[in-house]
Design an enzyme around this catalytic site. Structure first.
Site, mmCIF file in Angstrom:
data_model
loop_
_atom_site.group_PDB
_atom_site.id
_atom_site.type_symbol
_atom_site.label_atom_id
_atom_site.label_comp_id
_atom_site.label_asym_id
_atom_site.label_seq_id
_atom_site.Cartn_x
_atom_site.Cartn_y
_atom_site.Cartn_z
ATOM 1 N N GLN A 1 0.867 -9.375 -6.905
ATOM 2 C CA GLN A 1 0.363 -10.751 -6.982
ATOM 3 C C GLN A 1 1.237 -11.741 -7.749
ATOM 4 O O GLN A 1 1.345 -12.904 -7.343
ATOM 5 C CB GLN A 1 -1.077 -10.768 -7.513
ATOM 6 C CG GLN A 1 -2.091 -10.260 -6.498
ATOM 7 C CD GLN A 1 -2.192 -11.122 -5.241
ATOM 8 O OE1 GLN A 1 -1.850 -12.305 -5.237
ATOM 9 N NE2 GLN A 1 -2.646 -10.527 -4.151
ATOM 10 N N GLY B 1 6.050 -8.345 0.719
ATOM 11 C CA GLY B 1 6.744 -9.551 1.175
ATOM 12 C C GLY B 1 5.799 -10.672 1.596
ATOM 13 O O GLY B 1 6.059 -11.851 1.352
ATOM 14 N N HIS B 2 4.664 -10.299 2.209
ATOM 15 C CA HIS B 2 3.809 -11.354 2.793
ATOM 16 C C HIS B 2 3.041 -12.153 1.755
ATOM 17 O O HIS B 2 2.371 -13.123 2.101
ATOM 18 C CB HIS B 2 2.866 -10.765 3.849
ATOM 19 C CG HIS B 2 1.764 -9.885 3.343
ATOM 20 N ND1 HIS B 2 0.473 -10.328 3.242
ATOM 21 C CD2 HIS B 2 1.760 -8.601 2.932
ATOM 22 C CE1 HIS B 2 -0.293 -9.327 2.813
ATOM 23 N NE2 HIS B 2 0.471 -8.273 2.614
ATOM 24 N N ASN C 1 -5.722 -9.374 -8.182
ATOM 25 C CA ASN C 1 -5.695 -10.165 -6.948
ATOM 26 C C ASN C 1 -6.939 -11.038 -6.785
ATOM 27 O O ASN C 1 -6.900 -12.041 -6.085
ATOM 28 C CB ASN C 1 -5.514 -9.259 -5.719
ATOM 29 C CG ASN C 1 -6.385 -8.033 -5.748
ATOM 30 O OD1 ASN C 1 -6.454 -7.341 -6.762
ATOM 31 N ND2 ASN C 1 -7.063 -7.749 -4.669
ATOM 32 N N CYS D 1 -8.306 -6.633 2.113
ATOM 33 C CA CYS D 1 -8.316 -5.254 2.617
ATOM 34 C C CYS D 1 -9.726 -4.692 2.696
ATOM 35 O O CYS D 1 -9.969 -3.710 3.389
ATOM 36 C CB CYS D 1 -7.464 -4.352 1.731
ATOM 37 S SG CYS D 1 -5.742 -4.781 1.811
ATOM 38 N N THR E 1 0.858 -1.194 0.000
ATOM 39 C CA THR E 1 0.000 0.000 0.000
ATOM 40 C C THR E 1 0.892 1.242 0.000
ATOM 41 O O THR E 1 0.681 2.177 -0.788
ATOM 42 C CB THR E 1 -0.918 -0.015 1.243
ATOM 43 O OG1 THR E 1 -1.782 -1.145 1.144
ATOM 44 C CG2 THR E 1 -1.744 1.253 1.354
#
Ligand code: PLP
Length: 376
Positions: A176, A197-198, A148, A322, A70
């Site tokens: 993605q 990263g996640h 996504n 989100c 973000t």
């Protein structure tokens, strides 16, 4: 638990946890300090930067760490607009992540004009629409690499070529595809690309922004000289190490990702479509990531379906995590099928490397059961 929501987040890889631990426990210095206990961590950060750069085909100096995608998306758009103060137009699409859409609509309130390119019923973007939308007033094109919710691929190289030929900066939300498909920012020719990263085995709270060497950049976070003056704030060394480690693993494992995950996704998808008559696939059959399946269950409320799936131990989602706590229908499915109720009746299944065939079978059984309950 059967976790089928890898586009929302992925489990932190054990190797990543191991790599991070020393930087929580023993090596907790400040990289900006002059003494060695802190300053030696600068090298550690540079190793991680090189690992991330290698994963996306960039030079280390073109990668800056951020707190999340973000932030990367906001920072790239902010930098591009700041570099062209005379231009007041942004081109993006109706199916971007909220971190791009919300930023663009905030810019509209500040006097910018934004064009939200439509997609067709399969979620595909027509490059002719982009060519028509770009004007002499356009400061930036911001379009995602893959969606996504549907996993759909945009024609990113063609988009980059159009932007180059029209002299417009191009930001790409590349969150993605990283770790799931080949991503080479230099080959494609983007000016900015955002990563999280996640989404590929690192923890939440760490992201990166690729800034092409000659692309303009001005920091959004003003402060110290960290990240070569591009982002003030003391670096979170453990998370940076974690993202670097995850990037290295993603690069090594990428050649097997498709052959590991695609057959599971296809079995799940074919099983659903062949046994549940109200099920319909969203998005293009082939132009999408190998792990994602967006399926509308006509006449069934997606939130009710998710609650029952959760009771069966199955984690999936109705769209972007989100926005999961809002009551809004999926803006992606709505953009694809504005004339139907599909945006409230769609589930996204996104698989990962730790899923297996038994989990797919159990999901098919659980899904058949809960759909029968709701469709009765
Ligand atoms: N862009 C896309 C396409 C995403 O899927 C996400 C996360 O879901 C983001 C941006 C934002 O990532 P983060 O929540 O890590 O800021």
């Amino acid at each position: 638990m059967i976790y089928l929501d890898h586009n929302a987040t992925t489990p932190v890889l054990p190797e990543v946890v191991e790599a991070m631990l020393p930087y929580f426990k023993e090596e907790w210095g400040n990289p900006s300090s002059s003494y060695r206990f802190g300053s030696k961590l600068k090298t550690v950060i540079e190793v991680a930067r090189a690992q991330v750069a290698e994963l996306i085909g960039a030079s280390p100096g073109e990668v800056m760490f951020t707190s999340c995608a973000t932030e990367s998306n906001n920072a790239a758009i902010s930098a591009a607009l700041g570099a062209a103060p005379g231009k007041r137009h942004i081109v993006t699409s109706a199916v971007e992540h909220s971190s791009v859409l919300t930023y663009c609509s905030a810019m509209e309130k500040r006097g910018y004009r934004a064009t939200y390119l439509p997609v067709d019923r399969e979620g595909l973007l027509r490059t002719a629409d982009l060519e028509n939308a770009v004007t002499d007033d356009t400061a930036l094109v911001s379009l995602m690499w893959t969606n996504n919710e549907t996993g759909g691929l945009f024609p990113i190289a063609e988009i980059a070529e159009i932007c180059r030929s029209r002299g417009v900066l191009f930001h790409c939300d590349g969150v993605q595809p990283v770790g799931k498909a080949e991503v080479n920012v230099r080959q494609v020719g983007v000016d900015y690309a955002s990563l999280a990263g996640h989404k590929f085995g690192a923890p939440k709270g760490i992201g990166a922004l690729y800034v092409r060497r000659k692309a303009p950049f001005s920091p959004m976070l003003l402060g110290g000289h960290q990240e070569r003056g591009r982002r003030g704030g003391t670096e979170c060394v453990p998370l940076i190490v974690g993202m670097g480690k995850a990037a290295g693993l993603a690069r090594l494992r990428l050649p097997q990702y498709d052959s590991n995950v695609r057959p599971l996704r296809d079995t799940l998808e074919e099983g659903i479509l062949s046994t549940i008559p109200i099920a319909e696939l969203n998005g293009h059959k082939s132009q999408r990531l190998p792990n994602t399946s967006s399926i509308t269950f006509h006449g069934v409320d997606s939130e009710a379906l998710l609650v029952l799936l959760d009771k069966e131990g199955i984690c999936a989602s109705s769209g972007s995590a989100c926005l999961a706590d809002s009551d809004e229908p999926s803006h992606v499915v709505r953009a694809m099928k504005p004339d139907s109720a599909a945006s409230r009746q769609t589930i996204r299944f996104s698989l990962g490397t730790e899923n297996d065939a038994d989990q797919v079978d159990a999901t098919l059984a659980g899904l058949a059961k809960v759909v029968r309950m709701l469709d009765a």
